[in-house]
Design a protein around this motif. Sequence first.
Motif, PDB file in Angstrom:
ATOM      1  N   VAL A   1       0.818  -1.211   0.000  1.00 57.34           N
ATOM      2  CA  VAL A   1       0.000   0.000   0.000  1.00 57.34           C
ATOM      3  C   VAL A   1       0.854   1.264   0.000  1.00 57.34           C
ATOM      4  N   VAL A   2       1.838   1.316   0.871  1.00 53.65           N
ATOM      5  CA  VAL A   2       2.670   2.527   0.953  1.00 53.65           C
ATOM      6  C   VAL A   2       3.411   2.752  -0.359  1.00 53.65           C
ATOM      7  N   PHE A   3       4.000   1.690  -0.876  1.00 57.90           N
ATOM      8  CA  PHE A   3       4.733   1.806  -2.138  1.00 57.90           C
ATOM      9  C   PHE A   3       3.796   2.265  -3.255  1.00 57.90           C
ATOM     10  N   ARG A   4       2.602   1.698  -3.286  1.00 57.49           N
ATOM     11  CA  ARG A   4       1.646   2.052  -4.341  1.00 57.49           C
ATOM     12  C   ARG A   4       1.271   3.527  -4.270  1.00 57.49           C
ATOM     13  N   VAL A   5       1.023   4.024  -3.065  1.00 60.18           N
ATOM     14  CA  VAL A   5       0.662   5.441  -2.906  1.00 60.18           C
ATOM     15  C   VAL A   5       1.805   6.337  -3.369  1.00 60.18           C
ATOM     16  N   LEU A   6       3.033   5.981  -2.981  1.00 55.22           N
ATOM     17  CA  LEU A   6       4.184   6.795  -3.371  1.00 55.22           C
ATOM     18  C   LEU A   6       4.394   6.779  -4.889  1.00 55.22           C
TER      19      LEU A   6
ATOM     20  N   GLY B   1      22.149  -1.917  -7.624  1.00 58.54           N
ATOM     21  CA  GLY B   1      21.849  -1.983  -6.198  1.00 58.54           C
ATOM     22  C   GLY B   1      20.604  -1.197  -5.851  1.00 58.54           C
ATOM     23  N   ILE B   2      20.519   0.033  -6.332  1.00 57.69           N
ATOM     24  CA  ILE B   2      19.349   0.873  -6.055  1.00 57.69           C
ATOM     25  C   ILE B   2      18.111   0.288  -6.721  1.00 57.69           C
ATOM     26  N   ARG B   3      18.223  -0.028  -8.009  1.00 57.86           N
ATOM     27  CA  ARG B   3      17.077  -0.558  -8.740  1.00 57.86           C
ATOM     28  C   ARG B   3      16.603  -1.872  -8.121  1.00 57.86           C
ATOM     29  N   GLU B   4      17.557  -2.754  -7.782  1.00 53.13           N
ATOM     30  CA  GLU B   4      17.189  -4.041  -7.223  1.00 53.13           C
ATOM     31  C   GLU B   4      16.509  -3.880  -5.856  1.00 53.13           C
ATOM     32  N   ALA B   5      16.973  -2.914  -5.065  1.00 52.19           N
ATOM     33  CA  ALA B   5      16.366  -2.691  -3.746  1.00 52.19           C
ATOM     34  C   ALA B   5      14.912  -2.248  -3.887  1.00 52.19           C
ATOM     35  N   VAL B   6      14.656  -1.355  -4.839  1.00 51.45           N
ATOM     36  CA  VAL B   6      13.278  -0.890  -5.068  1.00 51.45           C
ATOM     37  C   VAL B   6      12.396  -2.037  -5.553  1.00 51.45           C
ATOM     38  N   LEU B   7      12.922  -2.859  -6.458  1.00 51.00           N
ATOM     39  CA  LEU B   7      12.148  -3.984  -6.969  1.00 51.00           C
ATOM     40  C   LEU B   7      11.810  -4.974  -5.852  1.00 51.00           C
ATOM     41  N   LEU B   8      12.773  -5.228  -4.980  1.00 47.44           N
ATOM     42  CA  LEU B   8      12.515  -6.138  -3.863  1.00 47.44           C
ATOM     43  C   LEU B   8      11.441  -5.579  -2.933  1.00 47.44           C
ATOM     44  N   ALA B   9      11.512  -4.283  -2.649  1.00 46.94           N
ATOM     45  CA  ALA B   9      10.519  -3.670  -1.765  1.00 46.94           C
ATOM     46  C   ALA B   9       9.111  -3.780  -2.351  1.00 46.94           C
ATOM     47  N   ALA B  10       9.016  -3.745  -3.664  1.00 50.94           N
ATOM     48  CA  ALA B  10       7.703  -3.750  -4.303  1.00 50.94           C
ATOM     49  C   ALA B  10       7.171  -5.147  -4.594  1.00 50.94           C
TER      50      ALA B  10
END
Length: 536
Positions: free
Chosen positions: A156-161, A257-266
């Motif tokens: 939910v948080v990721f989607r809103v952002l 690293g940055i892209r992979e971290a965002v993908l993992l969070a989502a």
Amino acid sequence: MKTEPEPTEEQAPSARPRTIVRVARVVLAIAGLAFLVGALVDTWGRSEKLLRSPVRLGLAFVVYLVSLMLWSRAWSALLEHQADRRALRHGFYFSQLGKYVPGGIWQAAGLVTLGRDAGAGLGDASTAFFVLAVTQVAGASTVGAIAAVAAPDLPVVFRVLVIASVLLVPLVYRGWMVAALRLVGRKISRLDVAFVPTQRAILRSYAWAVVATAAASVSFAIIARPHHAGVFIAAIAAFATAWWIGFVAIPFPSGIGIREAVLLAALRAPLTSGVVLGAAIGQRLVSIVAEATLIGGSGTHRLRRRRAAGTVRAMSADPAADSPRRPLGLAPGAPEQAAGQDAKKYSTGNPVVQKLIGRWATRLRAEIATLAPPGEVLADIGVGEGLALERIRPDGTVVVGVEYRSDKIRCARDLLDGLHGVVADAGMLPLRDAAVPLTTCIEVLEHLTDPEPAVRELARVAGRGCVVSVPWEPWFRLGNFARGKNVGRLGNDPEHLQFFTRRRLEKLLGRHFESVRVLPVFPWLVGVATDPRRSG
């Protein structure tokens, strides 16, 4: 005796080829490391053999290849009036090598440098890169926000952002870019608000960036192979968001690293960590191969030719380089003296070619006669040896023939009675404004390093209009290839620097004439333009 100016330090050959080789080695090293890590991740994610599916990787490769082509158009849209679009796109592909090098400046430096090789000024190319970065971020945030609306599987948080990131879209407003550049320009002298592209060009770049990011995101989703449509859309939203966040993370090469971290969070919840990391690495491998494919397909010889064209233009131009009237010179590699060259074309024994030339000449003659009846004067720019003019000049028409090469103009005078020959450059015609009712330019524009100033001059000296003829691509070169001519160059003449379609010729003429018609006379295009636009 004519002397050539000494090349300046800026024009002198550089060590750029060696730099490209070094960068290529870095890319190969990264590719090898990525394959090793990918194999480990594949073993970890036992349920999904992500990197062992050639069908998915092949499809993802094709989709990502298309996305790179679309991104290159986002770049060329910003400089299409200052440089050659084809060369700009080739330069975009080569510049992708720089994003794998730590430091965050190499891709920008490569893109600006290769933009200059394509014909753009340093200020134009530097400012255009700044604008491109903004349109790419805005385009990626648009894709992410739209996909996130239809992706309930995202946290939910990721989607809103992600949906809120659509607020970045107004950055493509030119007025805000100008204001930002006024601040940045105090620190970076090469950035100037005078070089900011038009709002229309910025919006076109943004539109191409949206489509390109969508294609790249689909490439990632194909590799991840979500189990239903909702997760597929979530993968698109996540990748688009991860892409632009990684893009703005300048110290990290290619956002590693940055892209992979965002993908993992989502996507960790719906797809598992192993699948997400495997898909991310697989997508990076696909992107490297796609970039290498386009670089190889572009051909280094084309960039060298464009670079040579820029050098010739810079060495032949006067100090007022930004002036609309400036010498254009010959195509790189074209001989200064070339009498007899035209005869090979017009005296060919091929009956099919002769038939096509006859049909083409008849149509040109009819169009010219309509605008310049017998007794009136026309100026033929690039008259050559007069062999084309002999076929298309209406009876009784007085002709002023302008030609860059003196030996060719002598041949034309010997061939045509009453021809008034002038040795001059197409970019600086020695004629007053509206000096003649009609100007013609037959099989010339494709040879010029920059056809824009030549067409501007055609309009300036014409009282009524002009008639031009250029090869119709890709049909002209395909015809050459089919009959075994220039096979090693896929049918393209070594001196042809410009490639005209109906749309491109119409746009070029339309910038300087009120009314334009482009007539296909296979394998040529005949442009008939009337009512010249008068500057000032």
